[in-house]
Each structure stands twice: as C-alpha cells, then as structure tokens.
Enzyme design. Sequence first.
Site, mmCIF file in Angstrom:
data_model
loop_
_atom_site.group_PDB
_atom_site.id
_atom_site.type_symbol
_atom_site.label_atom_id
_atom_site.label_comp_id
_atom_site.label_asym_id
_atom_site.label_seq_id
_atom_site.Cartn_x
_atom_site.Cartn_y
_atom_site.Cartn_z
ATOM 1 N N GLU A 39 11.762 0.876 15.579
ATOM 2 C CA GLU A 39 11.673 1.848 14.480
ATOM 3 C C GLU A 39 11.773 3.253 15.073
ATOM 4 O O GLU A 39 12.436 4.117 14.524
ATOM 5 C CB GLU A 39 10.346 1.669 13.723
ATOM 6 C CG GLU A 39 10.175 2.651 12.575
ATOM 7 C CD GLU A 39 8.933 2.375 11.735
ATOM 8 O OE1 GLU A 39 8.203 1.411 12.027
ATOM 9 O OE2 GLU A 39 8.701 3.135 10.774
ATOM 10 N N ASP A 54 10.988 0.383 2.584
ATOM 11 C CA ASP A 54 9.779 0.456 3.397
ATOM 12 C C ASP A 54 8.592 0.711 2.459
ATOM 13 O O ASP A 54 7.725 -0.139 2.322
ATOM 14 C CB ASP A 54 9.867 1.552 4.466
ATOM 15 C CG ASP A 54 9.026 1.263 5.692
ATOM 16 O OD1 ASP A 54 8.526 0.126 5.810
ATOM 17 O OD2 ASP A 54 8.867 2.166 6.541
ATOM 18 N N ASP A 75 0.822 -1.221 0.000
ATOM 19 C CA ASP A 75 0.000 0.000 0.000
ATOM 20 C C ASP A 75 0.857 1.272 0.000
ATOM 21 O O ASP A 75 0.376 2.338 -0.372
ATOM 22 C CB ASP A 75 -1.011 0.020 1.159
ATOM 23 C CG ASP A 75 -0.378 -0.255 2.506
ATOM 24 O OD1 ASP A 75 0.839 -0.530 2.570
ATOM 25 O OD2 ASP A 75 -1.108 -0.207 3.523
HETATM 26 ZN ZN LIG Z 1 7.593 -1.158 7.309
#
Ligand SMILES: [Zn+2]
Length: 340
Positions: free
Chosen positions: A202, A280, A19
Amino acid sequence: MKLEKLLSLPKIHLHCHLDGSVRPNTMLELMKQDGYMGKDKKEEFINKIAVLDKTVSLEEYLKKFEIPISVMQSKENLKRIAYELIEDCNSENIKYIEIRFAPWFHCKNGLAMEDVIQAVIDGANEGKAKFDVEFNLIICLLRHESYEVNKEQLYAAKKFLGSKVVAIDLAGDEQKYPADQFVELFDKAKSLGFHITIHAGETGNFENIDKSIELLHAERIGHGTAAIKSEKTMKILLDKNIPLEVCVTSNYNTGIVDRIIDHPIYKYIKKNLIVTVNTDNNTVSNTTLTNEYIKIISNFRLTDSEVINTIENAISFAFCDEGTKDKLRQKLLYIGNAKD
Ligand SMILES: [Zn+2]
C-alpha cells in the site's frame, strides 16, 4: 462509458472497511444519542471524519477512524451500520460486497468478538432481504496488535466460517510490522479453510507483496500500489493469478500517489494484471465505488470493455460460491452487452 451505463452496470465491491464507510449523518446521530453536544456544521463534521484531499501519511488517514469506531460499540449500532452499508450498495447498483472489519475494535464497551460479528451479519442480512445485494465478511487481523488478540479474532471468525465469514485479512502499518511476524496465524487461517487477502504494497514496499503471497498464502492483495516498482513482483502476481484490490482515491488521500493520473492502475491493466476497483473506505475517502470508476475512466480513458473486465475480475476472484458468481455473471452479461 456513458454515466447511465456505468450506473446500470451491476458492480462488485471487494475491499470495503465497515468502520470507514459509516454514513456521516448516522455517525452524528449516534454520537448525539451517546451525549455528544457538539453543534458541528455539516462541513466541519465532514472534515473530522473524512480526508477531502490529502493527508501527510497513512497514520493521519487512520486517525479518521476514531470517531466511527467510537459509535460502533453496541450490537444495535453495528447492526444499523451494516444494514445501511447494504442499502448504500443498492443505491449504486453494487450487487455483491465483501465487508471487512476487525472485531477487536468494537469490544471497547464489553461486546464479545462473536457478538460483533453476529451483529454485522444480522444487519447485513436484513439489508440483503430488502435489497438485492449479496454479501460476505472478511475479518481483519491487525499488524500492531498482539498475537493473542489476533488469535482471538481468528478463532471468533472460525465460529462463522461457512456462515458469512469467508476470509481473513491483515491490515495496519506494513513497514513496522512485516509479514514474517504473522506466518503462524496465517498458516492456521489457511488450514482452517479461510480465504486470505492481505493489505500489502500500500505504501512503498513491494517486497511485502511478495512475502504476503509466499509466506501468508495471500490469494488477493489489498492495494498493491508498490508493485509497479518491481518487475519481479508483477511477474509473481501475473504467474500466480493474484488480483489487486485497487483503491485509487485512498492511495491519493494517503499521499502514495501525487495525482490520480500518477496511479499505476492503468499500467497494471495494460500489463494484464488482474485489477479490481474498490473504495477502501466510502466515508473516510469521501467516495463511492461509482465515483472511483468515474475518476478512473476520466483520468485513464478506460474503454467500456476494460471497465467491464474489472467487474468480471471481481466476480471471478470474489470469495463467494460458484452459484453466486454465476448469478452475478448473468446480471453483468445482460447489462454489459446492452447497447449504449
Ligand atoms: Zn483497506
């Protein structure tokens, strides 16, 4: 490394959200099909769907997914988007990709989770048949969703275990929803035979990396940016041979590092941690895997062998079978040894 050599290297992409990687033009076209009347200029539209520099937070970054997800609610659209991602891989010489997504996000107009997964497989398979790109899928459980939703996602994934779905991930806000809450789901995922990768560290929390390994059976860590703050965490990663799926631009976008040069990736390489390079999100982070390499090489002056090593790492720790890994290694060996 010369750009020509970088482009010719067969690359591996282990951390890529479907997405977050929808082509902007496709998004606009699909929105118009659904009746969208906006007449955005290209630059204005890019601002809505991508982070061109920094956001103030991960939450703000995550808002950029609303538009792509709105057009990913039918089998046809999902199929097209998956096909195009494979085509995009081909254009930058990515030979193997693990595409990840949360089926739940695509059930807003009545699709069943199994339909979502099947549509992505169909689209990616079509791409694979046309281009020389192998793929597997990772299903993302969601930290902020209920146990029931995540269980349903896990059981939908189970139907495709052995046919393209290879792993389970955990994504979302790791501060509000720590690892402890997901032990049962990941015990189950492990016992079913899935590989496991977890978004952890993260943001600032390195303990979450330790816990993802200790409690959730993580074999790979998504991001792991906070590991640099803890010798103990880095020792665990080293001792247990757990690779990091590093996403430099994404970490810059969300303000985790002030400048690319402040990213710990090079320190990790020097400490012999297992580093892989990833985007990512191609679209939300307005990047490509090749672009990530260019940034890393220019900021940290990586040697050719350090670059090739990140690709070897990605092959070794990909969730594919040994036969596929051998083929990928052969391709890398052939190009990697070629003279400049
Ligand atoms: Zn990710």
